[in-house]
Structure formats: structure tokens, C-alpha cells
Design a protein around this motif. Structure first.
Motif, short mmCIF file in Angstrom:
data_model
loop_
_atom_site.label_atom_id
_atom_site.label_comp_id
_atom_site.label_asym_id
_atom_site.label_seq_id
_atom_site.Cartn_x
_atom_site.Cartn_y
_atom_site.Cartn_z
N GLU A 5 -16.76 -40.37 -50.82
CA GLU A 5 -16.43 -40.34 -49.37
C GLU A 5 -17.08 -41.48 -48.89
OE1 GLU A 5 -14.75 -38.19 -47.72
OE2 GLU A 5 -14.18 -37.06 -49.44
N SER B 13 -16.45 -44.01 -41.91
CA SER B 13 -16.55 -43.19 -40.85
C SER B 13 -15.57 -43.32 -39.83
CB SER B 13 -18.09 -43.34 -40.20
OG SER B 13 -17.74 -44.57 -39.42
N LEU B 14 -15.40 -42.12 -39.17
CA LEU B 14 -14.33 -42.00 -38.04
C LEU B 14 -14.59 -42.91 -36.91
CD1 LEU B 14 -11.66 -40.73 -37.12
CD2 LEU B 14 -13.15 -39.09 -35.92
N GLU B 15 -15.90 -43.22 -36.66
CA GLU B 15 -16.46 -44.13 -35.74
C GLU B 15 -15.84 -45.74 -36.07
OE1 GLU B 15 -18.55 -40.38 -35.43
OE2 GLU B 15 -18.31 -41.81 -37.04
N THR B 16 -15.82 -46.07 -37.36
CA THR B 16 -15.07 -47.36 -37.65
C THR B 16 -13.93 -47.43 -38.09
OG1 THR B 16 -16.38 -47.29 -39.75
CG2 THR B 16 -17.48 -48.21 -38.00
N HIS C 288 -12.78 -43.90 -42.64
CA HIS C 288 -13.24 -42.33 -43.01
C HIS C 288 -12.21 -42.49 -44.25
CE1 HIS C 288 -14.51 -37.98 -43.09
NE2 HIS C 288 -15.17 -38.90 -44.31
N SER D 196 -8.13 -42.70 -38.93
CA SER D 196 -8.82 -43.60 -39.59
C SER D 196 -7.59 -44.40 -40.22
CB SER D 196 -9.66 -43.27 -40.93
OG SER D 196 -10.95 -42.86 -40.21
#
Length: 279
Positions: free
Chosen positions: A152, A155-158, A161, A189
Motif C-alpha cells: 500500500e 495517499s489520497l492527499e497526494t 493512493h 487518486s
């Protein structure tokens, strides 16, 4: 003859700097994959790698091609297969392997006959193929998606993900140099392989799939300070030279299969390019 092929010669980074869009696509894009009733292969002079597909409506036999100068395809090669379509079987010298959606099969060198079949021609199997030279014969092995080693990352923030499914890789399958896996981006993402990297000791091919209709992926390549891009559609592949980054961003989330071969089998052997250093 059911096995068709084309050859691609290697290009230096200095030459690629001068390519326009058409030439860049002609050299690196593979856009004849997943044609029903055919085996289509592209022979790259980067590490003598072959990428291709087989979509059987009736049984298709993998035949040797002229660049190999071999009696049969796997005389001096190993091959990895991942099914991205309906259920099917791959018969290897009389042994039958069932492959469902996103299952993988590794076949070692020395196997003389490989036959691709679909269980239902209305929903045919779609086999994505990667092959590399092999100096030794290792056992044939099926790896289901459930058996993959999963990483994994992001991330969703960047917006990156993603789940990396390592399928044909050390610890799961013993190979000479071939490695394959499948990366699935989560909803929301779009970036893959970011931060980008190069690995001068091996080349790579990306095959994009699960791209929704009317969406696309912009694949980035080139040296970190001299990048280029190729717009990709569903079921297209792109050759990534050892001197090139390989990353992409989609207008939606998607999946891609990565395959590579070269100097070593160390998955982490790479030179990372800082995002802020890309040009």
C-alpha cells in the motif's frame, strides 16, 4: 500463422530530445494489443524484451518469431502472462492452467508448446504477455491475484493512493530476470509512480487498463530534467528505456501492469528523482 510481431530499436536520450509527438509515439507506444483472434508481439531491443497480447476465440498457439532465431518461442526465453479479460486456460506442454481475471502465470524456458484458450468466446480471455531472455529453466507457476504480495503506497492527499500487487517477483516466483506486477489506483487518486525514478540497470514496460470510457492517462517519460509525455488509452502499452522515468497521471483512476528485465532482480534498485527537480 497466428503470431504477429514488430521490432523496435533502442533510442538514445539525446535522440529522443529531438522527437516530435508522432515519432515519440512511433518509437515507444504499443497500440495493437488485445485484438481478437490474434497474438501480437512487439520485440524491443531494450534488453531484448517482448510485450504483447493473445485474445483467443479459438485456441491460439504461441509460435516463434524470426528475431529469436529459435526452434520454439521459449527455447531461450521465459514468459509472464496476466489475464485481463474473461476466464480462460493456458496449456503448457500438456498441463492446463486456469486463469481468471488478473491471475498471472510464469512459464520457464524450455517449454515447447503454449496454447491460449477462452472459456467463452463471447467474453474471451485477454492475455497480456511479457517475455525476456532466460539462461536457465525455472518451474512454471500460477499466481492468483489473491496470492500476490501487496504493497500500500501513497495517499489520497497526494492523489496517488495505490495498491501494488507483486505477482511474478522474487519470493513468489523464481525467474531469471523477468518481473511483473499490477498497480491499482484507488478512487480519487490519479498519479502512479510518484516520486518518479529511473533504474539504469533494467528497462520496463507499462500496460494501462481499467481506464474508463472517454478518459485517458498521460504517461511521462524521458530523463528527469528532459521529460516528454504520451497520452495513453485503455489496453495500450509503453516502452520505458532504462534511462527514462516512467510515471503517469490519469483523468480518472485506473490500473497498470508493469513488467521489467535487466541487470538484476532487486525491486528497490532505483534512483529516485525529486518531484521538485523534474523538468
Amino acid at each position: 500463422m497466428s503470431t504477429n510481431y514488430e521490432s523496435r530499436y533502442a533510442s538514445s536520450p539525446n535522440a529522443v530530445k529531438q522527437y516530435d509527438t508522432a515519432q515519440l509515439r512511433e518509437e515507444f507506444l504499443i497500440d495493437n494489443l488485445m485484438q481478437e483472434g490474434k497474438i501480437n508481439l512487439t520485440y524491443s531491443h531494450y534488453d531484448r524484451y517482448i510485450a504483447g497480447s493473445a485474445v483467443p476465440l479459438k485456441p491460439l498457439t504461441l509460435e516463434t518469431i524470426d528475431p529469436l532465431k529459435a526452434e520454439y518461442f521459449l527455447e531461450r526465453r521465459e514468459i509472464g502472462i496476466i489475464n485481463v479479460g474473461g476466464n480462460g486456460t493456458v496449456e503448457v506442454d500438456g498441463t492446463v492452467y486456469d486463469l481468471g481475471l488478473k491471475d498471472a502465470l510464469y512459464i520457464g524456458s524450455g517449454n515447447k508448446e503454449v496454447i491460449f484458450k477462452s472459456n467463452d468466446v463471447k467474453d474471451p480471455a485477454k492475455y497480456y504477455l511479457n517475455a525476456a531472455p532466460a539462461h536457465k529453466s525455472y518451474p512454471t507457476k500460477k499466481v492468483s491475484k489473491a496470492e500476490a504480495n501487496k504493497l500500500e503506497l501513497g495517499s489520497l492527499e497526494t492523489a496517488n493512493h495505490r495498491t501494488v500487487n507483486q505477482l511474478i517477483i522474487g519470493g513468489i516466483v523464481t525467474t531469471c530476470q523477468l518481473q511483473m506486477g499490477m498497480t491499482e489506483l484507488r478512487t480519487g487518486s490519479v498519479w502512479n509512480t510518484m516520486p518518479a525514478h529511473v533504474h539504469d540497470r533494467r528497462m520496463e514496460v507499462y500496460f494501462y487498463l481499467d481506464i474508463p470510457e472517454n478518459q485517458a492517462v498521460c504517461h511521462f517519460m524521458g530523463q528527469p530534467q528532459e521529460t516528454r509525455h504520451i497520452w495513453m488509452n485503455n489496453h495500450q502499452a509503453v516502452i520505458s528505456p532504462p534511462w527514462s522515468i516512467h510515471c503517469g497521471s490519469g483523468t480518472s483512476n485506473y490500473t497498470f501492469i508493469w513488467g521489467m528485465a535487466g541487470e538484476n532482480l532487486d525491486y528497490g534498485d532505483m534512483d529516485v528523482a525529486k518531484i521538485t527537480d523534474l523538468r
